[in-house]
Design an enzyme around this catalytic site. Structure first.
Site, PDB file in Angstrom:
ATOM      1  N   LYS A  35       3.691 -15.161   0.163  1.00 12.77           N
ATOM      2  CA  LYS A  35       4.903 -14.537   0.709  1.00 12.77           C
ATOM      3  C   LYS A  35       4.538 -13.653   1.908  1.00 12.77           C
ATOM      4  CE  LYS A  35       5.693 -10.014  -1.323  1.00 12.77           C
ATOM      5  NZ  LYS A  35       6.683  -8.995  -1.511  1.00 12.77           N
TER       6      LYS A  35
ATOM      7  N   LYS B 231       4.049  -6.919   3.692  1.00 11.96           N
ATOM      8  CA  LYS B 231       3.696  -5.788   4.554  1.00 11.96           C
ATOM      9  C   LYS B 231       2.216  -5.478   4.490  1.00 11.96           C
ATOM     10  CE  LYS B 231       7.661  -2.808   4.256  1.00 11.96           C
ATOM     11  NZ  LYS B 231       7.968  -2.020   3.071  1.00 11.96           N
TER      12      LYS B 231
ATOM     13  N   LYS C  76      -1.219  -6.308  -7.721  1.00  7.43           N
ATOM     14  CA  LYS C  76      -1.737  -5.141  -6.987  1.00  7.43           C
ATOM     15  C   LYS C  76      -3.031  -4.619  -7.601  1.00  7.43           C
ATOM     16  CE  LYS C  76       2.040  -4.232  -4.115  1.00  7.43           C
ATOM     17  NZ  LYS C  76       2.911  -3.412  -3.345  1.00  7.43           N
TER      18      LYS C  76
HETATM   19  P1  ATP Z   1       4.076  -5.314  -0.128  1.00  9.36           P
HETATM   20  O1  ATP Z   1       3.843  -6.746   0.135  1.00  9.36           O
HETATM   21  O2  ATP Z   1       3.141  -4.404   0.559  1.00  9.36           O
HETATM   22  O3  ATP Z   1       4.273  -5.009  -1.585  1.00  9.36           O
HETATM   23  P2  ATP Z   1       6.727  -5.866   0.682  1.00  9.36           P
HETATM   24  O4  ATP Z   1       6.568  -6.650   1.912  1.00  9.36           O
HETATM   25  O5  ATP Z   1       7.039  -6.593  -0.594  1.00  9.36           O
HETATM   26  O6  ATP Z   1       5.467  -4.946   0.517  1.00  9.36           O
HETATM   27  P3  ATP Z   1       8.695  -3.809  -0.006  1.00  9.36           P
HETATM   28  O7  ATP Z   1       8.964  -2.523   0.685  1.00  9.36           O
HETATM   29  O8  ATP Z   1       8.003  -3.749  -1.324  1.00  9.36           O
HETATM   30  O9  ATP Z   1       7.857  -4.757   0.963  1.00  9.36           O
HETATM   31  O10 ATP Z   1      10.041  -4.620  -0.162  1.00  9.36           O
HETATM   32  C1  ATP Z   1      11.281  -4.339   0.461  1.00  9.36           C
HETATM   33  C2  ATP Z   1      12.299  -5.410   0.141  1.00  9.36           C
HETATM   34  O11 ATP Z   1      11.971  -6.642   0.791  1.00  9.36           O
HETATM   35  C3  ATP Z   1      12.382  -5.750  -1.354  1.00  9.36           C
HETATM   36  O12 ATP Z   1      13.742  -5.909  -1.711  1.00  9.36           O
HETATM   37  C4  ATP Z   1      11.668  -7.060  -1.476  1.00  9.36           C
HETATM   38  O13 ATP Z   1      12.147  -7.825  -2.539  1.00  9.36           O
HETATM   39  C5  ATP Z   1      11.971  -7.722  -0.137  1.00  9.36           C
HETATM   40  N1  ATP Z   1      10.929  -8.663   0.293  1.00  9.36           N
HETATM   41  C6  ATP Z   1       9.612  -8.381   0.443  1.00  9.36           C
HETATM   42  N2  ATP Z   1       8.939  -9.454   0.893  1.00  9.36           N
HETATM   43  C7  ATP Z   1       9.850 -10.453   1.041  1.00  9.36           C
HETATM   44  C8  ATP Z   1       9.774 -11.807   1.484  1.00  9.36           C
HETATM   45  N3  ATP Z   1       8.635 -12.334   1.899  1.00  9.36           N
HETATM   46  N4  ATP Z   1      10.907 -12.553   1.518  1.00  9.36           N
HETATM   47  C9  ATP Z   1      12.081 -12.017   1.110  1.00  9.36           C
HETATM   48  N5  ATP Z   1      12.234 -10.735   0.696  1.00  9.36           N
HETATM   49  C10 ATP Z   1      11.141  -9.951   0.645  1.00  9.36           C
END
Ligand code: ATP
Ligand code: LTN
Length: 333
Positions: free
Chosen positions: A198, A201, A116
């Site tokens: 991955k 969001k 980040k």
């Molecule tokens: P950002 O990428 O903006 O950090 P994020 O997509 O990781 O956000 P979070 O709100 O941080 O979203 O994560 C919510 C949950 O989803 C967490 O438990 C995280 O481990 C899981 N998660 C996030 N991305 C993935 C993915 N691509 N595959 C599986 N689990 C995921």
């Protein structure tokens, strides 16, 4: 006879953008399933989300949206504690205390901090650095035994365990040392635009993610456009990461194994496969989307749930905070 305590689960999600398939299949879907067997507390972690700059109007809407989505997924506010992190001041309080028991070097090793900081070089704030301490406070406040998250959060969980053990060693048993709960079959859903990244969001490319609120046409279009390879066989293998990712998604929503999927699509091309994945995903998300529309329109209900959730969260965390205050030598009035 003493009643046996149900195991406690805690997890959180940031209210940054609409959750995507990775969030859903990797983490959120389990939350709903676990509430029968465990005592669950689920939080919309608004305090964590401002470690990256947010638009206040959008953030407020997204906190409500994320909260309504948890309810739409089947999380029952009468069975589980569903709350907004910032509504319980104990999180910030314990976080400060724990930050004095966390080393600079430990936080410097966190890969999410490194990623980040690279993404937002103009705003490497102290909150981004201490993010994992607040996450440890979230978990330890509720004496959670298990924490359902995606594999990207495993390192933060290990740090939480270290902080808890350190505190326990110094002051005697205070915190339960939590275990991660990670779904093996869908550890990580990858981006539809780049299977090496991955699904995230914060991805700026809207075609990289499928959100849980996308309509059927959007879902079908995004899967049709998903980046794969120049081959035509639906199977796993070197250079076929895009197809493998789609197979993981299809397997997760239909509960089919990789072998069953390979068999089902033998002799068929990528076009047929992508359409089947899109259909299966759209079907599985439809009930949630309908329920979400109903809940988000009912402002009074949402507000009531949030308020009750906050009260329950406060009550559930008070004991731990008092215990910690006492152990470190603060005065309890
Ligand atoms: P950002 O990428 O903006 O950090 P994020 O997509 O990781 O956000 P979070 O709100 O941080 O979203 O994560 C919510 C949950 O989803 C967490 O438990 C995280 O481990 C899981 N998660 C996030 N991305 C993935 C993915 N691509 N595959 C599986 N689990 C995921
Ligand atoms: N950092 C987590 C969100 C989160 C969390 C938690 C998850 C904040 N506090 C406590 C589990 C337990 C993420 O998903 N990125």
């Amino acid at each position: 006879m003493e009643e046996t305590r149900k195991k406690r689960i805690f997890s959180g999600i940031q209210p940054t953008n609409t959750p995507h398939l990775g969030n859903y299949l990797g983490a959120l879907r389990n939350w709903h399933r676990l509430q029968e067997e465990y005592d669950c507390a689920y939080s919309i972690v608004d305090l964590h989300s401002i470690t990256v700059r947010q638009d206040p109007v959008k953030l407020r809407a997204q906190i409500k949206e994320s909260y309504a989505l948890l309810l739409a997924m089947g999380i029952d506010p009468d069975k589980s504690i569903v709350f907004v992190q910032g509504h319980n001041p104990a999180h910030a309080q314990l976080s400060w205390i724990l930050s004095c028991y966390t080393q600079f070097g430990e936080l410097s090793r966190m890969t999410q901090f490194k990623d980040k900081s690279q993404k937002h070089p103009e705003n490497i704030n102290a909150g981004l650095f201490t993010y994992p301490v607040l996450m440890a406070a979230d978990i330890l406040l509720y004496q959670a035994d298990l924490v359902p998250v995606g594999i990207d959060q495993k390192q933060h969980l290990e740090l939480t365990r270290n902080i808890a053990e350190r505190f326990n060693n110094l002051y005697g048993e205070t915190f339960i040392v939590p275990e991660p709960y990670i779904t093996k079959s869908v550890e990580k859903i990858m981006s539809l635009a780049d299977p090496a990244k991955k699904m995230s969001k914060s991805d700026e490319n809207p075609n990289a993610t499928v959100t849980v609120l996308d309509d059927r046409d959007t879902i079908m279009r995004k899967f049709r456009r998903a980046v794969t390879d120049s081959g035509c066989e639906v199977r796993r293998g070197e250079g076929k990461e895009g197809i493998e990712n789609l197979m993981s998604v299809y397997g997760a929503v239909t509960e089919k194994t990789f072998e069953e999927i390979e068999k089902e699509f033998e002799g068929k091309g990528y076009g047929d496969f992508k359409a089947a994945v899109g259909e299966a995903v759209a079907d599985s998300l439809l009930p949630m989307r309908e329920e979400y529309k109903r809940i988000i329109a009912d402002k009074a209900y949402l507000e009531r749930c949030m308020k009750e959730g906050a009260e329950k969260a406060f009550a559930a965390s008070r004991r731990t905070l008092r215990k910690v205050n006492k152990k470190v030598g603060f005065i309890d009035l």
